[in-house]
Design a protein around this motif. Structure first.
Motif, PDB file in Angstrom:
ATOM      1  N   HIS A 282       0.836  -1.206   0.000  1.00  0.00           N
ATOM      2  CA  HIS A 282       0.000   0.000   0.000  1.00  0.00           C
ATOM      3  C   HIS A 282       0.874   1.260   0.000  1.00  0.00           C
ATOM      4  CE1 HIS A 282       0.844  -0.384   4.279  1.00  0.00           C
ATOM      5  NE2 HIS A 282       0.035  -1.410   4.408  1.00  0.00           N
ATOM      6  N   PRO A 283       1.473   1.548  -1.167  1.00  0.00           N
ATOM      7  CA  PRO A 283       2.409   2.685  -1.247  1.00  0.00           C
ATOM      8  C   PRO A 283       1.786   4.010  -0.847  1.00  0.00           C
ATOM      9  CG  PRO A 283       1.828   1.855  -3.446  1.00  0.00           C
ATOM     10  CD  PRO A 283       1.335   0.859  -2.456  1.00  0.00           C
ATOM     11  N   GLU A 284       0.517   4.204  -1.164  1.00  0.00           N
ATOM     12  CA  GLU A 284      -0.085   5.518  -0.929  1.00  0.00           C
ATOM     13  C   GLU A 284      -0.689   5.668   0.463  1.00  0.00           C
ATOM     14  OE1 GLU A 284       0.646   7.728  -2.941  1.00  0.00           O
ATOM     15  OE2 GLU A 284       1.336   6.412  -4.553  1.00  0.00           O
ATOM     16  N   LYS A 285      -0.705   4.600   1.226  1.00  0.00           N
ATOM     17  CA  LYS A 285      -1.313   4.675   2.569  1.00  0.00           C
ATOM     18  C   LYS A 285      -0.494   5.611   3.463  1.00  0.00           C
ATOM     19  CE  LYS A 285      -2.779   1.909   6.495  1.00  0.00           C
ATOM     20  NZ  LYS A 285      -3.234   0.599   6.941  1.00  0.00           N
ATOM     21  N   PRO A 286      -1.177   6.471   4.213  1.00  0.00           N
ATOM     22  CA  PRO A 286      -0.434   7.341   5.135  1.00  0.00           C
ATOM     23  C   PRO A 286       0.357   6.504   6.143  1.00  0.00           C
ATOM     24  CG  PRO A 286      -2.699   8.091   4.932  1.00  0.00           C
ATOM     25  CD  PRO A 286      -2.622   6.763   4.232  1.00  0.00           C
ATOM     26  N   PHE A 287       1.635   6.814   6.268  1.00  0.00           N
ATOM     27  CA  PHE A 287       2.504   6.099   7.212  1.00  0.00           C
ATOM     28  C   PHE A 287       2.697   6.962   8.457  1.00  0.00           C
ATOM     29  CE2 PHE A 287       7.249   5.084   8.049  1.00  0.00           C
ATOM     30  CZ  PHE A 287       6.937   4.161   9.025  1.00  0.00           C
ATOM     31  N   ILE A 288       3.127   8.204   8.221  1.00  0.00           N
ATOM     32  CA  ILE A 288       3.341   9.115   9.351  1.00  0.00           C
ATOM     33  C   ILE A 288       2.630  10.436   9.097  1.00  0.00           C
ATOM     34  CG2 ILE A 288       5.086  10.493  10.549  1.00  0.00           C
ATOM     35  CD1 ILE A 288       6.929   8.128  10.306  1.00  0.00           C
ATOM     36  N   VAL A 289       1.869  10.852  10.086  1.00  0.00           N
ATOM     37  CA  VAL A 289       1.231  12.165  10.025  1.00  0.00           C
ATOM     38  C   VAL A 289       1.867  13.009  11.127  1.00  0.00           C
ATOM     39  CG1 VAL A 289      -0.940  13.444  10.169  1.00  0.00           C
ATOM     40  CG2 VAL A 289      -0.920  11.107   9.246  1.00  0.00           C
TER      41      VAL A 289
ATOM     42  N   SER B  58      -4.151  -3.408  10.819  1.00  0.00           N
ATOM     43  CA  SER B  58      -3.595  -2.408   9.902  1.00  0.00           C
ATOM     44  C   SER B  58      -4.561  -1.232   9.719  1.00  0.00           C
ATOM     45  CB  SER B  58      -3.271  -3.046   8.551  1.00  0.00           C
ATOM     46  OG  SER B  58      -4.457  -3.548   7.983  1.00  0.00           O
ATOM     47  N   ASP B  59      -5.815  -1.392  10.122  1.00  0.00           N
ATOM     48  CA  ASP B  59      -6.777  -0.289  10.018  1.00  0.00           C
ATOM     49  C   ASP B  59      -6.681   0.678  11.194  1.00  0.00           C
ATOM     50  OD1 ASP B  59      -7.818  -1.248   7.664  1.00  0.00           O
ATOM     51  OD2 ASP B  59      -9.266  -2.541   8.699  1.00  0.00           O
ATOM     52  N   ASP B  60      -5.919   0.295  12.192  1.00  0.00           N
ATOM     53  CA  ASP B  60      -5.816   1.157  13.366  1.00  0.00           C
ATOM     54  C   ASP B  60      -4.961   2.386  13.070  1.00  0.00           C
ATOM     55  OD1 ASP B  60      -7.295   0.155  15.643  1.00  0.00           O
ATOM     56  OD2 ASP B  60      -6.074  -1.653  15.453  1.00  0.00           O
ATOM     57  N   VAL B  61      -5.211   3.428  13.855  1.00  0.00           N
ATOM     58  CA  VAL B  61      -4.404   4.642  13.782  1.00  0.00           C
ATOM     59  C   VAL B  61      -3.737   4.806  15.146  1.00  0.00           C
ATOM     60  CG1 VAL B  61      -4.447   7.144  13.482  1.00  0.00           C
ATOM     61  CG2 VAL B  61      -5.956   5.689  12.105  1.00  0.00           C
ATOM     62  N   LEU B  62      -2.411   4.817  15.139  1.00  0.00           N
ATOM     63  CA  LEU B  62      -1.636   4.810  16.384  1.00  0.00           C
ATOM     64  C   LEU B  62      -1.086   6.191  16.699  1.00  0.00           C
ATOM     65  CD1 LEU B  62      -0.054   3.056  18.590  1.00  0.00           C
ATOM     66  CD2 LEU B  62       1.804   3.024  16.916  1.00  0.00           C
TER      67      LEU B  62
ATOM     68  N   LEU C  23       0.251   0.084   9.779  1.00  0.00           N
ATOM     69  CA  LEU C  23      -0.792   1.061  10.111  1.00  0.00           C
ATOM     70  C   LEU C  23      -0.303   2.509   9.934  1.00  0.00           C
ATOM     71  CD1 LEU C  23       0.476   1.881  12.949  1.00  0.00           C
ATOM     72  CD2 LEU C  23      -1.060   0.204  13.941  1.00  0.00           C
ATOM     73  N   THR C  24      -1.148   3.435  10.322  1.00  0.00           N
ATOM     74  CA  THR C  24      -0.820   4.858  10.239  1.00  0.00           C
ATOM     75  C   THR C  24      -0.433   5.370  11.612  1.00  0.00           C
ATOM     76  OG1 THR C  24      -2.339   5.168   8.404  1.00  0.00           O
ATOM     77  CG2 THR C  24      -1.737   7.138   9.663  1.00  0.00           C
TER      78      THR C  24
END
Ligand SMILES: *[C@@H]1O[C@H](CO)[C@@H](O)[C@H](O)[C@H]1NC(C)=O
Ligand SMILES: *[C@@H]1O[C@H](CO)[C@@H](O)[C@H](O)[C@H]1NC(C)=O
Length: 614
Positions: A61-68, A251-255, A279-280
């Motif tokens: 998932h290249p486009e998935k947000p990794f770090i915000v 993987s759907d979680d946001v940490l 996850l993100t």
């Protein structure tokens, strides 16, 4: 292990155990099976590291947000490209290559993660320096990692300049994360990174790395002396990185990560475990009690990380109508006390707390997957078979394990606190500290139950209750002895904060001439707008604590001194003692009839000269 796994999977032994520990049996079994599964999985691929796991997520998932971070989102692909650029720049300008070590000296920001990824891609080890340390401590930590490159944040330029001559003597390359810097001996890095190509780095650059290769150094602060660099190899990193999966993070979680990345909780339990999940991560520079829930709402955070103090700080914030308005479903961390745990749930709603126990460098850890308030894990027969450990009798006065006439230790009975030791074996190794054989040896305990056996000494006192739940009791050094009784500082702290006006308490023992042991003293931070009520405070303490455990002296501070991870510092306070002439803070002494009253120099002199006995 394979054999055991098969047996477990077939549940052949189920009937045997069912009647013994029925209420918890299935979940215990499930836990052990999962642990074994992970152990088998990682050993199957001896060269598959967290970096490889990251690269797989980039593909997936290249486009998935990794770090915000501060309103900027970096996808998995962004991080991949950025770390390629970093790896290339460091190969070219710092001559780094496989097997070398670079030290990172910066706070939480996305480039922290990209630097570690980039360095891993070229086969380098990474030392995670605490960005609060300076001068002697900084040099010490840097040197014990054996690094030949230091990479520092722009805002830490002064701190770097302080140690620059010493670094230059050792031919260390120093880079600042800035596009310009006019200090001789410091090179810029940001400009070089931005010019570098983001083409993938060949796996050949890290071809010799296996799970046994060192990956990172994490510094652990001892109660005394300078920090030690715990060596984390790729296998250990994997073990820690399974934690999120083990407690059901998906993987759907946001940490939400706001603890410092230079410690294992944020780096291993947060970042690398998050990469394993794909996850993100919402990354924050620092923890802020007032921003915490707003952030969680803004980013739809579902999993948070904590250390005990963080929970306490959150509970101490003013109540708000929207306290329960958030999507956080799970909290992962360690060090939460039972009272704060209950208060947290009561106030912020049904968050599953997954309390973990384990030292950064330790070889055995626990997880409280049941959510039992106050516990750190389960004492399971099967788990003990796989990773042997014990709680042994400990003499808190002599500060050593109790040995019998033959020189061996013995286990404490259930319900009693004992020193937690983990057997050092192939499956639970103790890698030790970098460049410090002495320190590594000090953590080893020999001839525990038989001649020649070897255990890791955790330095922690734990207790197992009748149902098999494990509880943290105390860190050695966090107890003192007064009038022949052991006083656990954590226990006194828990009582002190019941007092309405007290926000935080740090309890320790101070020495008094002519007296054995140490007498209790507490440094207190009061809640905003509150004064100190010596009478009320004493009533609460008298009700809840035996006389020997009641702090005799109290010192009011504007803020309590804590380390980068909010651990309270006791050593200096204990040394300061209770002399009004030497301490600027308001000091109080306990008077059995009036409660805590202001302490005068005359009282102090009487105590020192022995005219007043305590
Ligand atoms: C540092 O580098 C210089 C030049 O490359 C070399 O002559 C010198 O021996 C090195 N010193 C140390 C301590 O490695
Ligand atoms: C959070 O969730 C809400 C409702 O599901 C959605 O409308 C919003 O865009 C989400 N915010 C973020 C930052 O993902």
């Amino acid at each position: 292990m394979y054999v055991l796994y098969t047996v477990l999977a077939g549940l052949a032994i189920l009937p045997l155990f069912l009647h013994i520990i029925f209420p918890y049996f299935m979940r215990d079994l499930q836990f052990v099976v999962r642990c074994i599964n992970f152990a088998i999985q990682i050993r199957k691929k001896p060269c598959y590291t967290i970096l490889d796991s990251f690269l797989d997520k980039v593909k997936k998932h290249p486009e998935k947000p990794f770090i915000v971070f501060e309103n900027t989102t970096y996808s998995y692909l962004d991080a991949d490209k950025q770390s390629n650029k970093i790896g290339r720049s460091l190969m070219e300008f710092a001559s780094l290559k496989e097997g070398d070590t670079a030290a990172l000296f910066l706070g939480n920001e996305p480039i922290y993660v990209f630097l570690w990824l980039g360095l891993s891609k070229i086969g380098c080890k990474v030392a995670l320096l605490n960005n609060n340390i300076r001068t002697k401590s900084l040099l010490h930590c840097f040197s014990c990692s054996g690094a030949n490159v230091l990479i520092a944040a722009t805002e830490l330029r002064d701190a770097v300049e302080e140690v620059l001559p010493a670094l230059q003597d050792q031919n260390i390359s120093v880079f600042l994360l800035s596009a310009e810097c006019d200090t001789v001996g410091i090179e810029t890095l940001t400009d070089k990174i931005s010019r570098a190509s983001d083409e993938p780095l060949s796996p050949d650059l890290r071809s010799k790395i296996t799970l046994k290769s060192p990956a990172i150094y994490i510094y652990t602060s001892g109660t005394t002396g300078l920090p030690k660099a715990a060596l984390i190899n790729h296998e250990r990193m994997w073990m820690a990185s399974f934690l999120q999966r083990l407690v059901g993070v998906t993987s759907d979680d946001v940490l939400y990560v706001c603890l410092p990345l230079y410690h294992s909780s944020a780096f291993l339990m947060g970042l690398t475990a998050g990469i394993e999940r794909g996850l993100t991560i919402i990354l924050r520079r620092k923890f802020s009690a007032s921003q915490f829930w707003d952030d969680c709402r803004k980013y739809n955070v579902t999993v948070i990380q904590y250390i005990g103090e963080l929970i306490r700080y959150l509970c101490n914030t003013p109540k708000k109508a929207n306290d329960r308005n958030h999507k956080v479903r799970l909290a992962l961390g360690n060090g939460i006390r039972a009272d704060a745990w209950s208060e947290f749930l009561h106030r912020f709603g049904n968050v599953h707390i997954r309390e973990c126990y384990g030292a950064t460098e330790g070889n055995v850890g626990f997880i409280n997957y049941m959510g039992k308030v106050g516990a750190i894990g389960r004492d399971i027969f099967l788990f003990r078979k796989l990773v042997p450990y014990a709680l042994i009798k400990y003499d808190t006065e002599r500060e050593e394990p109790v040995r019998d006439s033959r020189g061996f230790c013995s286990e404490v009975p259930r319900g009693e606190a004992g020193l937690f030791v983990g057997k050092i074996t192939k499956t639970s190794p103790f890698v030790g500290y970098a460049k410090s054989n002495d320190q590594t040896e000090k953590k080893k305990l020999r001839d525990v139950f038989e001649k020649g056996d070897l255990y890791f000494n955790s330095g922690d006192l734990l207790k197992v209750d009748q149902d098999g739940f494990i509880y943290f009791q105390d860190r050695i050094g966090d107890t003192f002895r007064w009038k022949g009784e052991n006083v656990a500082t954590t226990e006194v702290t828990d009582i002190m904060i019941l007092v309405d006006s007290i926000e935080e308490a740090n309890v320790y023992g101070v020495m008094v001439p002519g007296h054995e042991g140490r007498i209790g003293m507490a440094a207190l931070k009061l809640k905003d707008g509150h004064g100190f009520d010596g009478y009320d405070t004493y009533q609460c303490i008298k009700t809840n604590l035996p006389s020997y455990a009641r702090p005799r002296f109290i010192r009011i501070q504007n803020s309590l001194v804590v380390t980068g991870t909010f651990k309270q510092i006791k050593g200096k306070l204990a040394k300061d003692g209770f002399n009004p002439a030497a301490i600027q803070d308001p000091l109080y002494i306990l008077d059995e009839t009036k409660g805590y009253i202001p302490m005068t120099q005359e009282m102090y002199n009487s105590i020192i000269s022995g005219r007043i006995r305590l």
